[in-house]
Scaffold this active site. Structure first.
Site, mmCIF file in Angstrom:
data_model
loop_
_atom_site.group_PDB
_atom_site.id
_atom_site.type_symbol
_atom_site.label_atom_id
_atom_site.label_comp_id
_atom_site.label_asym_id
_atom_site.label_seq_id
_atom_site.Cartn_x
_atom_site.Cartn_y
_atom_site.Cartn_z
ATOM 1 N N TYR A 52 0.831 -1.220 0.000
ATOM 2 C CA TYR A 52 0.000 0.000 0.000
ATOM 3 C C TYR A 52 0.862 1.265 0.000
ATOM 4 O O TYR A 52 0.455 2.286 -0.553
ATOM 5 C CB TYR A 52 -1.006 -0.027 1.172
ATOM 6 C CG TYR A 52 -2.124 -1.006 0.878
ATOM 7 C CD1 TYR A 52 -3.151 -0.669 0.008
ATOM 8 C CD2 TYR A 52 -2.106 -2.292 1.401
ATOM 9 C CE1 TYR A 52 -4.147 -1.574 -0.318
ATOM 10 C CE2 TYR A 52 -3.103 -3.210 1.090
ATOM 11 C CZ TYR A 52 -4.122 -2.841 0.233
ATOM 12 O OH TYR A 52 -5.105 -3.743 -0.107
ATOM 13 N N ASN A 86 -12.990 2.764 -5.713
ATOM 14 C CA ASN A 86 -11.566 3.104 -5.744
ATOM 15 C C ASN A 86 -11.100 3.682 -4.414
ATOM 16 O O ASN A 86 -11.839 4.409 -3.741
ATOM 17 C CB ASN A 86 -11.287 4.100 -6.866
ATOM 18 C CG ASN A 86 -11.507 3.482 -8.225
ATOM 19 O OD1 ASN A 86 -11.634 2.257 -8.329
ATOM 20 N ND2 ASN A 86 -11.558 4.300 -9.250
ATOM 21 N N ASP A 88 -8.326 5.536 -4.472
ATOM 22 C CA ASP A 88 -7.582 6.759 -4.804
ATOM 23 C C ASP A 88 -8.459 7.997 -4.562
ATOM 24 O O ASP A 88 -9.653 7.876 -4.275
ATOM 25 C CB ASP A 88 -7.068 6.704 -6.259
ATOM 26 C CG ASP A 88 -8.184 6.702 -7.301
ATOM 27 O OD1 ASP A 88 -9.057 7.589 -7.246
ATOM 28 O OD2 ASP A 88 -8.187 5.818 -8.182
ATOM 29 N N HIS A 103 -14.651 1.177 -0.480
ATOM 30 C CA HIS A 103 -13.554 0.288 -0.068
ATOM 31 C C HIS A 103 -12.418 1.026 0.640
ATOM 32 O O HIS A 103 -11.300 0.528 0.695
ATOM 33 C CB HIS A 103 -13.022 -0.469 -1.295
ATOM 34 C CG HIS A 103 -14.038 -1.416 -1.872
ATOM 35 N ND1 HIS A 103 -13.992 -1.880 -3.161
ATOM 36 C CD2 HIS A 103 -15.140 -1.979 -1.312
ATOM 37 C CE1 HIS A 103 -15.029 -2.697 -3.371
ATOM 38 N NE2 HIS A 103 -15.738 -2.765 -2.264
HETATM 39 P P1 NAD Z 1 -11.820 -4.331 -12.256
HETATM 40 O O1 NAD Z 1 -10.345 -4.307 -12.516
HETATM 41 O O2 NAD Z 1 -12.427 -5.635 -11.884
HETATM 42 O O3 NAD Z 1 -12.509 -3.816 -13.580
HETATM 43 C C1 NAD Z 1 -12.007 -2.688 -14.241
HETATM 44 C C2 NAD Z 1 -12.900 -2.372 -15.415
HETATM 45 O O4 NAD Z 1 -12.441 -1.141 -15.963
HETATM 46 C C3 NAD Z 1 -12.849 -3.418 -16.519
HETATM 47 O O5 NAD Z 1 -14.170 -3.815 -16.865
HETATM 48 C C4 NAD Z 1 -12.163 -2.677 -17.659
HETATM 49 O O6 NAD Z 1 -12.658 -3.055 -18.938
HETATM 50 C C5 NAD Z 1 -12.502 -1.239 -17.359
HETATM 51 N N1 NAD Z 1 -11.589 -0.252 -17.929
HETATM 52 C C6 NAD Z 1 -10.270 -0.363 -18.243
HETATM 53 N N2 NAD Z 1 -9.805 0.787 -18.754
HETATM 54 C C7 NAD Z 1 -10.847 1.660 -18.749
HETATM 55 C C8 NAD Z 1 -10.984 3.026 -19.143
HETATM 56 N N3 NAD Z 1 -9.969 3.721 -19.645
HETATM 57 N N4 NAD Z 1 -12.211 3.611 -18.994
HETATM 58 C C9 NAD Z 1 -13.260 2.917 -18.498
HETATM 59 N N5 NAD Z 1 -13.175 1.611 -18.105
HETATM 60 C C10 NAD Z 1 -11.977 1.005 -18.228
HETATM 61 O O7 NAD Z 1 -12.133 -3.193 -11.202
HETATM 62 P P2 NAD Z 1 -13.330 -3.017 -10.153
HETATM 63 O O8 NAD Z 1 -14.579 -3.556 -10.719
HETATM 64 O O9 NAD Z 1 -13.234 -1.613 -9.690
HETATM 65 O O10 NAD Z 1 -12.924 -3.957 -8.929
HETATM 66 C C11 NAD Z 1 -11.607 -3.858 -8.463
HETATM 67 C C12 NAD Z 1 -11.406 -3.674 -6.980
HETATM 68 O O11 NAD Z 1 -10.033 -3.291 -6.825
HETATM 69 C C13 NAD Z 1 -12.228 -2.586 -6.387
HETATM 70 O O12 NAD Z 1 -12.709 -3.087 -5.211
HETATM 71 C C14 NAD Z 1 -11.238 -1.456 -6.078
HETATM 72 O O13 NAD Z 1 -11.370 -1.058 -4.720
HETATM 73 C C15 NAD Z 1 -9.861 -2.053 -6.185
HETATM 74 N N6 NAD Z 1 -8.915 -1.226 -6.999
HETATM 75 C C16 NAD Z 1 -8.893 0.128 -6.869
HETATM 76 C C17 NAD Z 1 -8.036 0.892 -7.643
HETATM 77 C C18 NAD Z 1 -8.016 2.391 -7.461
HETATM 78 O O14 NAD Z 1 -8.330 2.885 -6.378
HETATM 79 N N7 NAD Z 1 -7.688 3.170 -8.501
HETATM 80 C C19 NAD Z 1 -7.180 0.281 -8.566
HETATM 81 C C20 NAD Z 1 -7.213 -1.142 -8.652
HETATM 82 C C21 NAD Z 1 -8.084 -1.870 -7.862
#
Ligand code: NAD
Length: 229
Positions: A52, A86, A88, A103
């Protein structure tokens, strides 16, 4: 009009933050059970804190993208609530106001003891030995796999009031968050912005198969047309 945005890792992809499940995504490089579960923190707290810490340092180096900025614009003509999976803070930095983090938040920490009120971190690193006032190790303020999602009730209350749902950048695979997409009456319009084919869409949803930066601009036109501005 009361608009709710349900966002996931994909909205931050164009800022340079890896998504979760896609090939090449963050979690291909890590075993979830070793970095994002309470058991992992119990067994190897340093590995989990380091994971993290790296995410936090990366977050400080990236910026909100056109997708986050487009959503922030909607507040000038609609009532907007964001429910984000997210951790972030890119929705906040883009200028959105009403953001519920299902989350947790990467820039906050909490005690691993019984008193778990989150607080903002003053430095990007949590070290082994950083203790709360009661002497317990502090940990990231994130919901790990296997933990309950305390904000779920608040998210459900927001969804109940929703007149239009915009889902962006989530594979709808992580529960209970994903259940929010399926609890609206059939008459409520749902738009999904995601470049990938999704096999578990809510039945009445319209899928805009584009990245957040371009797809959300199309959603702006749809909202303006519906609200006849
Ligand atoms: P996921 O990775 O399961 O799904 C991501 C989705 O985003 C996919 O369907 C993909 O096709 C789509 N995607 C990719 N690029 C894109 C773009 N440019 N524009 C729009 N869509 C796009 O993610 P999830 O469903 O959020 O589940 C993941 C878990 O992981 C969540 O619980 C989250 O808390 C955590 N997570 C958070 C972050 C962050 O805070 N940025 C990053 C990674 C994981």
């Amino acid at each position: 009009m009361k608009i709710t945005v349900l966002s996931g890792a994909g909205i931050s992809a164009e800022s340079g933050i890896s998504t979760f499940r896609e090939s090449g995504g963050l979690w291909e490089k890590y075993d979830i059970s070793e970095v994002a579960t309470p058991e992992a923190f119990f067994n190897n707290p340093k590995l989990v804190l380091d994971f993290y810490n790296q995410r936090r340092i990366q977050l400080l180096e990236v910026e909100p993208n056109l997708g986050h900025l487009e959503i922030a614009k909607w507040e000038s003509f609609s009532n907007v609530n964001i429910i984000t999976q997210n951790i972030d803070d890119l929705h906040e930095r883009a200028g959105s106001s009403n953001i519920l983090h299902l989350h947790g938040e990467l820039l906050k920490a909490k005690s691993s003891g019984p008193n778990q009120l989150p607080f903002s971190l003053k430095k990007p690193i949590i070290e082994l030995g950083d203790l709360c006032e009661e002497g317990h190790q502090i940990r990231p303020h994130v919901v790990w796999f296997g933990e309950s999602v305390p904000e779920m009730d608040n998210a459900e209350s927001i969804i109940e009031e929703t007149q239009m749902l915009i889902i962006v950048g989530t594979s709808l695979n992580v529960y209970p968050a994903a259940s929010l997409a399926y609890s609206l009456p059939k008459s409520t319009p749902i738009y999904i912005v995601d470049p990938s084919p999704l096999d578990n869409l809510p039945p009445n949803a319209i899928h805009i198969k584009e990245k957040a930066s371009t797809g959300l601009k199309k959603v702006t036109d749809i909202i303006l047309h519906r609200t006849k501005i």
